[in-house]
Design an enzyme around this catalytic site. Structure first.
Site, PDB file in Angstrom:
ATOM      1  N   ARG A  87       0.843  -1.207   0.000  1.00 10.65           N
ATOM      2  CA  ARG A  87       0.000   0.000   0.000  1.00 10.65           C
ATOM      3  C   ARG A  87       0.871   1.247   0.000  1.00 10.65           C
ATOM      4  O   ARG A  87       0.537   2.256  -0.602  1.00 10.65           O
ATOM      5  CB  ARG A  87      -0.880   0.013   1.246  1.00 10.65           C
ATOM      6  CG  ARG A  87      -2.014  -0.972   1.207  1.00 10.65           C
ATOM      7  CD  ARG A  87      -3.007  -0.678   2.321  1.00 10.65           C
ATOM      8  NE  ARG A  87      -4.097  -1.630   2.277  1.00 10.65           N
ATOM      9  CZ  ARG A  87      -4.096  -2.784   2.944  1.00 10.65           C
ATOM     10  NH1 ARG A  87      -3.094  -3.097   3.715  1.00 10.65           N
ATOM     11  NH2 ARG A  87      -5.117  -3.603   2.857  1.00 10.65           N
ATOM     12  N   ASP A 147     -12.588  -3.344   6.704  1.00 11.13           N
ATOM     13  CA  ASP A 147     -11.780  -4.335   7.431  1.00 11.13           C
ATOM     14  C   ASP A 147     -12.660  -5.139   8.390  1.00 11.13           C
ATOM     15  O   ASP A 147     -12.483  -6.354   8.545  1.00 11.13           O
ATOM     16  CB  ASP A 147     -10.634  -3.645   8.183  1.00 11.13           C
ATOM     17  CG  ASP A 147      -9.663  -2.967   7.224  1.00 11.13           C
ATOM     18  OD1 ASP A 147      -9.470  -3.505   6.112  1.00 11.13           O
ATOM     19  OD2 ASP A 147      -9.109  -1.905   7.566  1.00 11.13           O
ATOM     20  N   ARG A 150     -14.651  -7.668   6.459  1.00 14.06           N
ATOM     21  CA  ARG A 150     -13.830  -8.845   6.130  1.00 14.06           C
ATOM     22  C   ARG A 150     -13.744  -9.774   7.337  1.00 14.06           C
ATOM     23  O   ARG A 150     -13.929 -10.989   7.220  1.00 14.06           O
ATOM     24  CB  ARG A 150     -12.437  -8.399   5.674  1.00 14.06           C
ATOM     25  CG  ARG A 150     -12.506  -7.794   4.285  1.00 14.06           C
ATOM     26  CD  ARG A 150     -11.168  -7.277   3.788  1.00 14.06           C
ATOM     27  NE  ARG A 150     -11.297  -6.912   2.386  1.00 14.06           N
ATOM     28  CZ  ARG A 150     -10.563  -5.985   1.777  1.00 14.06           C
ATOM     29  NH1 ARG A 150      -9.626  -5.328   2.444  1.00 14.06           N
ATOM     30  NH2 ARG A 150     -10.757  -5.720   0.502  1.00 14.06           N
ATOM     31  N   HIS A 174      -5.248   1.249   7.987  1.00 13.91           N
ATOM     32  CA  HIS A 174      -5.689   0.298   6.973  1.00 13.91           C
ATOM     33  C   HIS A 174      -4.444  -0.312   6.340  1.00 13.91           C
ATOM     34  O   HIS A 174      -4.094  -0.026   5.203  1.00 13.91           O
ATOM     35  CB  HIS A 174      -6.532   1.051   5.938  1.00 13.91           C
ATOM     36  CG  HIS A 174      -7.138   0.166   4.895  1.00 13.91           C
ATOM     37  ND1 HIS A 174      -7.867  -0.946   5.197  1.00 13.91           N
ATOM     38  CD2 HIS A 174      -7.146   0.261   3.544  1.00 13.91           C
ATOM     39  CE1 HIS A 174      -8.286  -1.500   4.076  1.00 13.91           C
ATOM     40  NE2 HIS A 174      -7.857  -0.797   3.056  1.00 13.91           N
TER      41      HIS A 174
END
Ligand code: APR
Length: 312
Positions: A87, A147, A150, A174
């Site tokens: 990321r 998140d 998930r 994140h």
């Protein structure tokens, strides 16, 4: 009349537009630098409305003037993560894009609430706040809802129960250092710590931390967009309907959890004015130190970004 602008009409942006319109939350303006693409996707979505039976308009444009007086501006513009790319590799490219988008959109919608999706999320949310100069409660990052979604899905899979009954909380940045909180994750009120052994919980937490990468490696090109799109629409719904939902969002911390002057994922109440309140939970020493570690990594990345932007 509510209006949501989505900048970046790629996979995530178009999915946000789809869910916002389908859930009858607002009319949508999709903006992108690519000519014709946002217009094409918007026309397609508007035509779907006549089949699905909602009256929301979806309009595509390459011009920021069409975004005027939006209630919410969603920033998804940027480059998506590719396999093997962290990321943080995205930082440099996406910072320039987000800075430009934030500058242009706030001119048109100075009263709007901004939801940032572009990665690296917490840093791009900080940059949007820095660039727009809006009050902190009006600039929010979308990550915690995704998140947590998930984590919720993995819990439901593990227990072979409906995901509808699972509520989970994931805090922090994140990124790989995000902090899933099993103690605050339940199946209809029953903490998951009562329902499965610690090693299984640890493995679900690990899968959650790698949730984005798992999808990236399966897709081969591009990254997740259905759950990210749904998560943005969920936040937009709480804002537009002033619902006061308690959701984990990337928010500006000013001392909560011992964290100051950065954006990081914390539980927050979301209503018409944006973040109404950051909720402070009593964390265990391990949870608190994991959150601190995650926050420090965001702070380092904000410093790197600021140096990169000065250097350009
Ligand atoms: N202004 C407007 N749109 C832009 C700009 C810009 N300056 N620069 C790029 N875009 C557009 C691209 O043309 C593209 O259509 O942003 C869109 C990004 O879409 P995708 O490449 O499909 O990426 P997507 O999967 O939607 O992810 C977008 O969200 O989840 C995050 O990590 C992800 O940062 C990425 C972002």
């Amino acid at each position: 009349m509510s209006k949501v602008t989505v900048v970046g009409a790629g996979f995530v942006g178009a999915t946000v537009a789809q869910y916002v319109a389908e859930h009858d939350l607002a009319d949508v303006v999709l903006v992108d630098v690519i000519e014709g693409m946002p217009q094409g996707k918007a026309l397609d979505l508007w035509q779907a409305a006549s089949v699905l039976g909602h009256g929301r308009k979806v309009f595509g444009s390459n011009s920021y003037t069409d975004t005027k007086e939006s209630n919410i501006v969603v920033i998804t513009a940027g480059v998506a993560r590719k396999p093997g790319m962290s990321r943080d590799d995205l930082l440099k490219i996406n910072a320039k894009i987000v800075q430009e988008v934030a500058k242009e959109t706030v001119k048109q919608s100075p009263e709007g609430i901004f939801i940032v999706v572009t990665n690296p999320l917490d840093v791009m949310t900080y940059l949007t706040w820095q660039t727009t100069k809006l009050p902190q409660h009006k600039v929010i990052g979308m990550a915690g809802v995704l998140d947590s979604a998930r984590f919720q899905t993995f819990i439901a899979m593990e227990l072979n129960i409906s995901v509808e009954d699972v509520r989970a909380m994931v805090l922090g940045g994140h990124g790989d250092l995000m902090v899933p909180l099993p103690r605050f994750s339940t199946v209809n009120g029953i903490p998951i710590t009562e329902l499965m052994p610690p090693d299984r919980i640890q493995s679900l937490c690990e899968r959650t931390r790698n949730g984005g990468a798992e999808i990236v490696s399966l897709l081969k090109s591009g990254s997740a967009y259905y759950a990210p799109g749904a998560s943005v629409a969920h936040m937009a719904g709480s804002i537009l309907k002033d619902k006061n939902r308690l959701l984990p969002c990337a928010v500006y911390a000013s001392g909560q959890y011992g964290i100051k002057d950065i954006y990081v994922g914390l539980p927050a109440i979301l209503g018409r004015e944006g973040i109404k309140k950051i909720v402070e939970l009593k964390l265990s020493p391990d949870e608190a130190s994991a959150l601190k570690k995650s926050a420090e990594s965001i702070r380092e990345n904000i410093n790197v970004m600021n140096q990169l932007l000065v250097a350009v």
